[in-house]
Design a protein around this motif. Structure first.
Motif, short mmCIF file in Angstrom:
data_model
loop_
_atom_site.label_atom_id
_atom_site.label_comp_id
_atom_site.label_asym_id
_atom_site.label_seq_id
_atom_site.Cartn_x
_atom_site.Cartn_y
_atom_site.Cartn_z
N UNK A 196 9.73 -24.42 -1.24
CA UNK A 196 8.39 -24.82 -0.79
C UNK A 196 7.61 -23.62 -0.26
N UNK A 197 7.86 -22.45 -0.83
CA UNK A 197 7.13 -21.24 -0.44
C UNK A 197 6.30 -20.81 -1.65
N UNK A 198 5.01 -20.59 -1.43
CA UNK A 198 4.14 -20.27 -2.56
C UNK A 198 4.36 -18.80 -3.00
N UNK A 199 4.90 -18.59 -4.21
CA UNK A 199 5.19 -17.22 -4.63
C UNK A 199 3.94 -16.39 -4.88
N UNK A 200 2.83 -17.06 -5.19
CA UNK A 200 1.59 -16.30 -5.42
C UNK A 200 1.14 -15.69 -4.09
N UNK A 201 1.18 -16.48 -3.03
CA UNK A 201 0.78 -15.96 -1.71
C UNK A 201 1.72 -14.85 -1.25
N UNK A 202 3.00 -15.03 -1.52
CA UNK A 202 3.99 -14.09 -1.00
C UNK A 202 4.11 -12.82 -1.85
N UNK A 203 4.05 -13.00 -3.18
CA UNK A 203 4.33 -11.86 -4.06
C UNK A 203 3.07 -11.22 -4.65
N UNK A 204 2.10 -12.06 -5.01
CA UNK A 204 0.96 -11.55 -5.79
C UNK A 204 -0.20 -11.11 -4.90
N UNK A 205 -0.62 -11.97 -3.98
CA UNK A 205 -1.81 -11.64 -3.17
C UNK A 205 -1.66 -10.31 -2.44
N UNK A 206 -0.53 -10.03 -1.77
CA UNK A 206 -0.43 -8.74 -1.09
C UNK A 206 -0.52 -7.55 -2.05
N UNK A 207 0.01 -7.71 -3.26
CA UNK A 207 -0.04 -6.60 -4.23
C UNK A 207 -1.48 -6.35 -4.68
N UNK A 208 -2.24 -7.44 -4.87
CA UNK A 208 -3.62 -7.28 -5.34
C UNK A 208 -4.47 -6.65 -4.23
N UNK A 209 -4.33 -7.13 -3.01
CA UNK A 209 -5.09 -6.54 -1.89
C UNK A 209 -4.71 -5.07 -1.74
N UNK A 210 -3.42 -4.78 -1.81
CA UNK A 210 -2.95 -3.40 -1.67
C UNK A 210 -3.50 -2.52 -2.79
N UNK A 211 -3.56 -3.05 -4.00
CA UNK A 211 -4.09 -2.29 -5.13
C UNK A 211 -5.54 -1.90 -4.90
N UNK A 212 -6.32 -2.86 -4.38
CA UNK A 212 -7.75 -2.59 -4.14
C UNK A 212 -7.93 -1.55 -3.03
N UNK A 213 -7.03 -1.55 -2.05
CA UNK A 213 -7.14 -0.58 -0.95
C UNK A 213 -6.58 0.80 -1.35
N UNK A 253 0.86 -1.19 0.00
CA UNK A 253 0.00 0.00 0.00
C UNK A 253 0.89 1.24 0.00
N UNK A 254 1.93 1.17 0.81
CA UNK A 254 2.87 2.29 0.88
C UNK A 254 3.55 2.49 -0.48
N UNK A 255 3.98 1.38 -1.09
CA UNK A 255 4.66 1.49 -2.39
C UNK A 255 3.72 2.09 -3.44
N UNK A 256 2.50 1.57 -3.50
CA UNK A 256 1.56 2.06 -4.52
C UNK A 256 1.18 3.51 -4.22
N UNK A 257 0.84 3.77 -2.96
CA UNK A 257 0.37 5.10 -2.58
C UNK A 257 1.44 6.16 -2.71
#
Lengths: 245, 256
Positions: free
Chosen positions: B135-152, B47-51
């Motif tokens: 064994x770390x899911x990159x979608x959960x780590x990299x993508x999901x936070x960016x999408x949630x942050x974009x919506x906020x 959110x900070x990065x986008x904002x």
């Protein structure tokens, strides 16, 4: 133990692996050699399902990983460490945080325990005082060491190395080889190395396999492999040796 | 003739497959976003990065859009002796349409492109593969936070755009031209309803979802080669622009 059974892999209609069979025994270091573009890295990546074969099986301790769902696959992957050719450190994090990353994401260890573990591994690879730096601020050799520390921090049973000395000068390459051999002796993991660094890599290898024309041309204990009568092996070793000399 | 038809068919199939893959990717990212543990720290970072990254361009674009609206609106309305409606015209245009769309364009150009380039670079340098190997899911780590942050973050930026746009039009209409301050503000008060604000924010949240998911998808699936980063970034920006305009039409038609 890793068993690669009759694996085929195509890229854009070009068949890279043509029914490859290889067994990696537990313990020691197995090195896979072969010409450029022969599919060594592809073979290595199929061992951890980063690439899936078009047909064939890859068994890790008896479990075929080619058709596994995400959760059971991750359980298998937790047995592995992987040192990528360019180290693949996350460039938004410091070296310390890179090494701590799998522990923070995969385990319930507290920060204190994580700090202890990370510092131990950084110390073992000679980077104890470099943890605060970002990957862009350190040399290629240091990146490889940091990548190695990250691969080892979860105490894996198997560690895969993709061209660990590529891009390093001969002295640094030797030091990385010594480090791999030393850590393998201390921690007892099974190492699989894909390498071009001939003949240096033979000094730390317990077993060697050669990939040529999409299949394993020959494999065996290092001393026996070096005496192999297989024409493809002889030609490759002679050519590579004369290049190095 | 057969070759032409085969090419058209092949491209169509490719587009449909790409759309399907995009929807599956978005569904997966949203599903991972809902699964605990929540990546609150990463979401706040994003959110900070986008904002913060987009704030200056959004404010500049908002100010000058408002000033142009004030100027154009004043002279257009004066032809009908309706200058007193300037506040209403500016506010409704910005809140319902221009604010969400133009701030989305600014965020796409400034942050969306950076998002696509960063993920594409991680693909090229095997950082995403390294996460899989750990064994770390990159979608959960990299993508999901960016999408949630974009919506906020997107509605927040749109609010800033609207406020400074309305102020820009006020400066032009009241400060430079002959419009009375009371006329500008009362016209706005009489015509703007809460619904106008909410619908604009719904649009901007949707645009935030589009920008972050498209840019993440293109970056995440970049070709692992030197040209992959540039290609992924260009495609992400162009596709985001197109989808913002297309979805704007449908959202407007549903909400009117």
């Amino acid at each position: 133990m890793i068993e690669v059974i009759d694996v085929h892999k195509n890229f854009d209609h070009q068949e890279v692996l043509k029914g490859t069979n290889l067994t990696v025994e537990d313990g020691g270091i197995t090195t896979i050699i072969g010409g450029s573009g022969s599919g060594k890295t592809v073979l290595l990546k199929t061992m951890i399902a980063l690439l899936l074969p078009d047909s064939g099986q890859v068994l890790v301790d008896g479990t075929d990983i080619t058709g596994l769902g995400q959760k059971p696959l991750n359980e298998i992957r937790e047995k592995f460490g992987f040192l990528f050719q360019g180290a693949a450190l996350l460039d938004s994090m410091t070296i310390f945080d890179n090494v701590a990353f799998p522990l923070r994401e995969r385990t319930r260890l507290g920060e204190e325990a994580i700090n202890g573990k990370v510092l131990e591994r950084l110390d073992q690879v000679g980077l104890k005082d470099m943890g605060y730096k970002y990957p862009a601020e350190v040399s290629g050799g240091m990146k490889k060491r940091a990548g190695f520390a990250r691969a080892l921090v979860t105490d894996p049973e198997i560690v895969l190395f993709d061209e660990p000395t590529t891009g390093l000068d001969p002295l640094l390459g030797k030091s990385i080889h010594r480090l791999i051999a030393d850590m393998q002796r201390r921690l007892g993991f099974t190492g699989v190395i894909v390498s071009h660094d001939i003949p240096e890599v033979f000094t730390i290898s317990h077993r060697v396999a050669m990939l040529a024309d999409g299949v394993i041309a020959d494999h065996g204990p290092t001393e026996e492999f070096l005496e192999s009568p297989n024409p493809a092996v002889r030609q490759f070793l002679k050519g590579e040796s004369s290049d190095v000399a | 003739m057969t070759t032409v038809l085969a090419n058209i068919g092949g491209r169509t199939l490719g587009i449909v497959a790409g759309m399907g893959a995009g929807v599956v990717f978005l569904g997966s990212a949203l599903a991972w976003a809902l699964r605990p543990p929540a990546k609150i720290r990463l979401i706040i970072q994003q959110i900070r990065a986008i904002g913060v990254d987009s704030l200056l361009v959004v404010l500049l674009a908002g100010l000058f859009t408002g000033m142009v609206l004030g100027l154009q609106g004043y002279y257009s309305l004066r032809k009908f002796n309706a200058e007193s409606f300037l506040g209403a015209v500016v506010a409704l245009s910005l809140l319902r349409e221009l604010g969400p769309v133009l701030s989305a364009f600014m965020v796409t150009g400034r942050t969306g492109s950076a998002m696509a380039a960063e993920l594409a670079s991680m693909r090229v340098t095997e950082q995403i593969d390294a996460m899989h190997a750990m064994a770390i899911n990159p979608v959960k780590y990299l993508v999901s936070p960016r999408i949630v942050a974009g919506v906020i973050a997107m509605p927040l930026l749109t609010c800033m755009f609207n406020v400074i746009g309305i102020y820009g039009a006020y400066v032009v209409g009241v400060g430079l031209l002959d419009l009375g301050s009371g006329s500008y503000v009362s016209g706005m008060e009489q015509s703007v309803q809460l619904r106008d604000v909410v619908e604009g924010l719904i649009k901007s949240a949707t645009f935030g979802l589009i920008i972050s998911s498209v840019c993440c998808y293109k970056g995440f699936h970049a070709l692992p080669m030197a040209t992959g980063v540039g290609k992924a970034t260009t495609e992400a920006v162009v596709l985001s622009f197109v989808l913002i305009l297309v979805s704007d039409y449908f959202l407007t038609s549903v909400m009117l």
